[in-house]
Write a protein that holds these residues in place. Structure first.
Motif, PDB file in Angstrom:
ATOM      1  N   GLY A 509       7.738  69.293   3.636  1.00  0.00           N
ATOM      2  CA  GLY A 509       7.488  70.046   5.874  1.00  0.00           C
ATOM      3  C   GLY A 509       9.383  70.664   5.331  1.00  0.00           C
ATOM      4  N   ALA A 510       9.145  71.724   6.460  1.00  0.00           N
ATOM      5  CA  ALA A 510      10.487  72.089   6.144  1.00  0.00           C
ATOM      6  C   ALA A 510      12.213  71.743   7.173  1.00  0.00           C
ATOM      7  N   ASN A 511      13.110  71.069   5.952  1.00  0.00           N
ATOM      8  CA  ASN A 511      14.456  70.885   6.514  1.00  0.00           C
ATOM      9  C   ASN A 511      13.926  69.138   6.863  1.00  0.00           C
ATOM     10  N   LEU A 512      13.095  69.015   6.210  1.00  0.00           N
ATOM     11  CA  LEU A 512      12.412  67.112   6.062  1.00  0.00           C
ATOM     12  C   LEU A 512      13.766  66.629   6.604  1.00  0.00           C
ATOM     13  N   ASN A 513      14.407  65.699   6.671  1.00  0.00           N
ATOM     14  CA  ASN A 513      15.369  64.593   5.922  1.00  0.00           C
ATOM     15  C   ASN A 513      14.822  63.708   4.949  1.00  0.00           C
ATOM     16  N   VAL A 514      15.274  63.094   4.534  1.00  0.00           N
ATOM     17  CA  VAL A 514      14.845  62.307   3.417  1.00  0.00           C
ATOM     18  C   VAL A 514      15.461  61.472   2.286  1.00  0.00           C
ATOM     19  N   ALA A 515      14.694  60.371   2.145  1.00  0.00           N
ATOM     20  CA  ALA A 515      15.825  60.103   1.257  1.00  0.00           C
ATOM     21  C   ALA A 515      15.617  59.843  -0.155  1.00  0.00           C
ATOM     22  N   VAL A 516      16.338  59.885  -1.597  1.00  0.00           N
ATOM     23  CA  VAL A 516      16.120  60.059  -2.718  1.00  0.00           C
ATOM     24  C   VAL A 516      16.720  58.720  -3.688  1.00  0.00           C
ATOM     25  N   GLU A 526      10.953  41.784 -16.783  1.00  0.00           N
ATOM     26  CA  GLU A 526      10.569  40.491 -17.060  1.00  0.00           C
ATOM     27  C   GLU A 526      11.936  39.351 -16.377  1.00  0.00           C
ATOM     28  N   ASN A 527      13.248  39.762 -17.881  1.00  0.00           N
ATOM     29  CA  ASN A 527      14.376  38.737 -17.765  1.00  0.00           C
ATOM     30  C   ASN A 527      15.739  39.374 -17.044  1.00  0.00           C
ATOM     31  N   ALA A 528      15.114  40.214 -16.465  1.00  0.00           N
ATOM     32  CA  ALA A 528      16.681  41.277 -15.389  1.00  0.00           C
ATOM     33  C   ALA A 528      16.050  41.853 -14.229  1.00  0.00           C
ATOM     34  N   SER A 529      16.767  41.792 -12.768  1.00  0.00           N
ATOM     35  CA  SER A 529      16.980  42.661 -12.165  1.00  0.00           C
ATOM     36  C   SER A 529      17.994  43.448 -12.043  1.00  0.00           C
ATOM     37  N   PHE A 530      17.436  45.243 -11.292  1.00  0.00           N
ATOM     38  CA  PHE A 530      18.544  46.691 -11.541  1.00  0.00           C
ATOM     39  C   PHE A 530      18.988  46.560 -10.216  1.00  0.00           C
ATOM     40  N   ALA A 531      18.195  45.261  -9.243  1.00  0.00           N
ATOM     41  CA  ALA A 531      18.360  45.914  -7.698  1.00  0.00           C
ATOM     42  C   ALA A 531      20.664  45.610  -7.238  1.00  0.00           C
ATOM     43  N   GLY A 532      20.788  47.150  -6.649  1.00  0.00           N
ATOM     44  CA  GLY A 532      22.265  47.759  -6.711  1.00  0.00           C
ATOM     45  C   GLY A 532      22.801  48.326  -7.340  1.00  0.00           C
ATOM     46  N   GLN A 533      21.923  48.651  -8.728  1.00  0.00           N
ATOM     47  CA  GLN A 533      22.701  49.040  -9.773  1.00  0.00           C
ATOM     48  C   GLN A 533      22.221  50.546  -9.659  1.00  0.00           C
ATOM     49  N   HIS A 534      21.757  50.988  -9.471  1.00  0.00           N
ATOM     50  CA  HIS A 534      22.037  52.198  -9.070  1.00  0.00           C
ATOM     51  C   HIS A 534      21.818  52.768  -7.471  1.00  0.00           C
ATOM     52  N   ASP A 535      21.999  53.807  -7.646  1.00  0.00           N
ATOM     53  CA  ASP A 535      22.516  54.740  -6.106  1.00  0.00           C
ATOM     54  C   ASP A 535      20.936  55.072  -5.268  1.00  0.00           C
ATOM     55  N   THR A 536      21.317  55.455  -4.301  1.00  0.00           N
ATOM     56  CA  THR A 536      20.240  55.322  -2.782  1.00  0.00           C
ATOM     57  C   THR A 536      21.299  56.481  -1.569  1.00  0.00           C
ATOM     58  N   LEU A 537      20.544  57.356  -2.151  1.00  0.00           N
ATOM     59  CA  LEU A 537      21.330  58.927  -0.615  1.00  0.00           C
ATOM     60  C   LEU A 537      19.654  58.643   0.013  1.00  0.00           C
ATOM     61  N   LEU A 538      20.791  58.576   1.806  1.00  0.00           N
ATOM     62  CA  LEU A 538      19.772  58.859   2.597  1.00  0.00           C
ATOM     63  C   LEU A 538      20.008  60.391   3.359  1.00  0.00           C
ATOM     64  N   GLY A 539      18.978  60.360   3.921  1.00  0.00           N
ATOM     65  CA  GLY A 539      19.230  61.655   4.894  1.00  0.00           C
ATOM     66  C   GLY A 539      19.966  62.584   3.976  1.00  0.00           C
ATOM     67  N   ILE A 540      19.480  62.820   3.147  1.00  0.00           N
ATOM     68  CA  ILE A 540      19.586  64.003   2.552  1.00  0.00           C
ATOM     69  C   ILE A 540      18.549  65.286   3.327  1.00  0.00           C
ATOM     70  N   GLN A 541      19.174  66.428   3.182  1.00  0.00           N
ATOM     71  CA  GLN A 541      18.456  67.372   4.723  1.00  0.00           C
ATOM     72  C   GLN A 541      18.973  68.750   3.755  1.00  0.00           C
ATOM     73  N   GLY A 542      17.644  69.734   3.024  1.00  0.00           N
ATOM     74  CA  GLY A 542      17.366  71.145   2.445  1.00  0.00           C
ATOM     75  C   GLY A 542      17.485  71.231   0.840  1.00  0.00           C
ATOM     76  N   ALA A 543      16.814  72.233   0.892  1.00  0.00           N
ATOM     77  CA  ALA A 543      16.698  71.886  -0.886  1.00  0.00           C
ATOM     78  C   ALA A 543      17.707  71.770  -1.349  1.00  0.00           C
ATOM     79  N   GLU A 544      18.186  72.220  -1.444  1.00  0.00           N
ATOM     80  CA  GLU A 544      19.229  72.643  -2.014  1.00  0.00           C
ATOM     81  C   GLU A 544      19.650  71.018  -2.206  1.00  0.00           C
TER      82      GLU A 544
END
Length: 695
Positions: A509-516, A526-544
């Protein structure tokens, strides 16, 4: 942010429930230790080895022999199970040889020869000396994986030098049973129903010596080690919610068994033992992680590991399992699903060979499965999953709406392609849940970016600095993590990869707000969880901006937290890749997190829902005390067991007036501090058919 830690936030109900739990636990420990009685001691060894009376419609009297030779690479597995008052016999014969692979014969409609014999016309078990020696013979056809039939003759003696046997009635630890029963609501009817499900079960390890003849080929001499058991009482695999049984003969002559049993009346029991000549049987008292970490999508995993603790030994023992893909026995869906498979083990560095049993009952509903049906969508197929993952091995973008593949973490090829989060989201989409549209930038793009730029060589030098140190150096990790992340942000993504990402974004969708969102290939192991170790970016808009966000998510694979976590859990830095989910962003009125099992107790019957106004970031990041709903799965569906409406003073919303559509925190309306967007009375509705109903 004003934080409050009042008794209301903690919840008097939860404190009272915890107190009641521990009282019931100690009562059960005491009661079980007093009430257990040996059925074998009552019957005598000879009386326990003969066929037993079948008192109910689902009663079963089962005899089982299994053995393996790592030298000859031969596995033998035979069973006779008497049902329907002894008038019907389940026959299982499975043999694995290097020349023929798996040869099988199984029947659920065999006929017994005589009332006192443990035999059918083709398969016969004879007790030569109680608890010491048996003779087993089979003469008949077996079929290979291509459907070709072979005439098979099997004749062997099973003997043991064990001075005793493990009787689950009286030799198991009382602690797992007490833990499970303490979680249940007690009543006279509960204990009456529990008694009806009781089985007697004992087992020993020993040696199989004899001969195997296939067609007119040269006769093979058998010298195998393995387990035999005898069990009787009610058994219906369809009534069992989940079951995982593992046992093996180890290379030093010792033996191992560990079982997780999930039953509606006793939802979490862990039983088993370690045996050696010096210590005899030592009962398993606990094991981690929970059974839900293994094959909770209805497909047994190929590899997994766990830890367990035995009575009288405070240390944790380790076990790694590799399951043979060939299924020795799998009954029809009408009585649940059982996967009986050969497996190799490594227990405390000792190699061993035995059996892996995964069972799923008719009542099974998985937190991770593709739908509320047992197998997920009708067209789900594990082999198809691996095939399609292979077909996409050159793709930069993978759309997360493909219903012709199984959404399962058991498919390692699929996880390697789109990461753990990508697999999970595709599973939900395949199960026809209302999932915001999304695609995944695959590990192919990540690896190409590493190979086609200076990143690969630069990161190899950084990894070399990390591996030179045997201990975790937090300052060094922080320095290397910052350097790696800067490299990712400063290194342009080539036109081929960035063009594919931009094109997929425009198709959403054109200029859609996305979560990356991050979706690492080493995520939630099974023996390890990576919750919170990596980034999440919210509300990103525009292809670039989306392409730039992908580079930042790639770099978060090298955050200080992620680097240190991998080192502590002995996960290779060089072997992990980062996939990136691009998903439509929902600027929610209210949102939160739902745990399909209680994250504190592991109870599969309890669903925990936490929520707040606005975007879920406020709940995930922990900046507010959210509303908490405890929902129970019962015989009559779902019911709210408790709820705690918290004082919520902040929420996140997407600020569309900001030039980069950043997330801003807004104070919740004063009138809403003690309210829930979900409502004080929420309605729970089951999922019917192939869609999720609106709440």
């Amino acid at each position: 942010l004003k934080r409050t830690h009042t008794m209301g936030d903690v919840g008097l109900v939860q404190l009272w429930a915890a107190l009641i739990y521990w009282i019931k636990y100690f009562i059960m420990c005491f009661a079980v230790s007093l009430s257990i009685r040996s059925k074998i001691k009552k019957l005598g060894p000879a009386g326990a080895e003969v066929r037993q009376p079948l008192l109910t419609a689902i009663s079963n009297d089962s005899y089982y022999f299994q053995g393996h030779s790592p030298t000859d690479n031969i596995t033998v597995f035979v069973r006779l199970g008497f049902r329907d008052g002894g008038e019907r016999v389940e026959e299982w014969v499975s043999i694995i040889t290097p020349e023929h692979g798996l040869l099988r014969f199984d029947s659920e409609t065999g006929e017994p020869t005589h009332d006192d014999e443990i035999a059918t016309p083709n398969l016969k078990f004879v007790c030569v000396e109680p608890m010491r020696k048996w003779h087993v013979s089979y003469s008949g056809d077996c079929t290979d994986s291509a459907g070709k039939r072979y005439a098979v003759s099997l004749d062997f003696n099973w003997t043991t030098d064990m001075k005793n046997w493990f009787e689950f009635d009286c030799d198991m630890s009382e602690k797992p049973l007490a833990r499970s029963m303490a979680e249940q609501p007690w009543s006279v009817s509960y204990f009456r129903e529990l008694k009806k499900t009781h089985q007697t079960h004992y087992e020993q390890f020993g040696v199989i010596q004899g001969h195997l003849q296939i067609e007119k080929e040269e006769r093979k001499t058998l010298n195998l080690r393995g387990m035999r058991d005898h069990s009787w009482g009610p058994r219906d695999w369809g009534y069992m919610t989940r079951w995982l049984c593992l046992f093996a003969a180890l290379e030093d002559g010792s033996a191992f068994h560990c079982t997780w049993a999930y039953h509606p009346l006793s939802p979490k029991i862990i039983i088993g033992y370690l045996w050696d000549k010096k210590n005899g049987f030592r009962a398993v008292e606990d094991a981690t992680p929970d059974i839900t970490a293994f094959g909770d999508d209805g497909v047994p995993p190929e590899k997994f590991s766990f830890k367990f603790r035995v009575k009288g030994d405070r240390r944790w023992h380790t076990a790694a399992v590799t399951v043979d893909h060939r299924v020795l026995y799998k009954p029809g869906k009408g009585s649940g699903i059982l996967f009986e498979q050969a497996a190799s083990f490594e227990v405390d560095s000792l190699k061993g060979y035995g059996i892996s049993e995964f069972a799923y009952g008719r009542r099974f509903t998985s937190a991770n499965s593709a739908s509320s049906k047992f197998w997920g969508p009708p067209d789900v197929d594990l082999a198809a999953s691996r095939r399609i993952a292979s077909e996409h091995q050159q793709d930069i973008v993978f759309w997360l709406n493909q219903r012709n593949i199984v959404g399962t973490l058991a498919s390692r090829a699929l996880v390697d392609l789109i990461g753990g989060k990508g697999v999970g989201l595709n599973a939900l989409s395949a199960g026809r849940f209302n999932v915001p549209k999304a695609f995944c930038v695959t590990s192919v793009a990540f690896r190409r970016h590493m190979q086609e730029t200076r990143l690969g060589a630069a990161l190899e030098k950084l990894i070399a600095q990390l591996t030179e140190s045997s201990e975790v150096d937090e300052e060094l990790n922080k320095h290397i993590g910052q350097a790696a992340q800067q490299l990712f942000e400063e290194t342009p993504i080539n036109d081929d990869i960035s063009g594919a990402i931009m094109q997929a974004y425009e198709e959403m969708g054109a200029n859609l707000n996305v979560a990356v969102r991050s979706s690492a290939t080493a995520e939630d192991l099974e023996n390890a969880s990576f919750a919170g170790q990596h980034d999440t970016l919210l509300g990103i808009q525009g292809a670039e901006h989306v392409v730039a966000a992908v580079a930042r998510i790639w770099g978060s694979l090298w955050s200080h937290r992620a680097v240190s976590y991998r080192q502590r859990n002995n996960i290779s830095h060089a072997d992990v890749s980062m996939c990136v989910v691009i998903q439509q962003f929902i600027n929610a009125d209210a949102s939160g997190v739902l745990f399909s099992a209680n994250p504190v107790s592991g109870d599969m019957k309890e669903i925990v829902l936490t929520s707040n106004f606005g975007v879920g970031e406020s709940v995930v990041s922990g900046i507010v005390t959210p509303d908490t709903f405890m929902i129970e799965r019962g015989q009559h569906g779902l019911a709210i067991a408790s709820k705690n409406i918290a004082k919520k003073e902040q929420m996140y919303l997407l600020d569309v007036d900001e030039p980069e559509n950043t997330l801003s925190d807004f104070g919740s309306p004063e009138s809403s501090h003690h309210q829930s967007k979900i409502g004080r009375e929420i309605t729970l509705r089951p999922i019917h058919g192939d869609r999720q109903e609106e709440p």
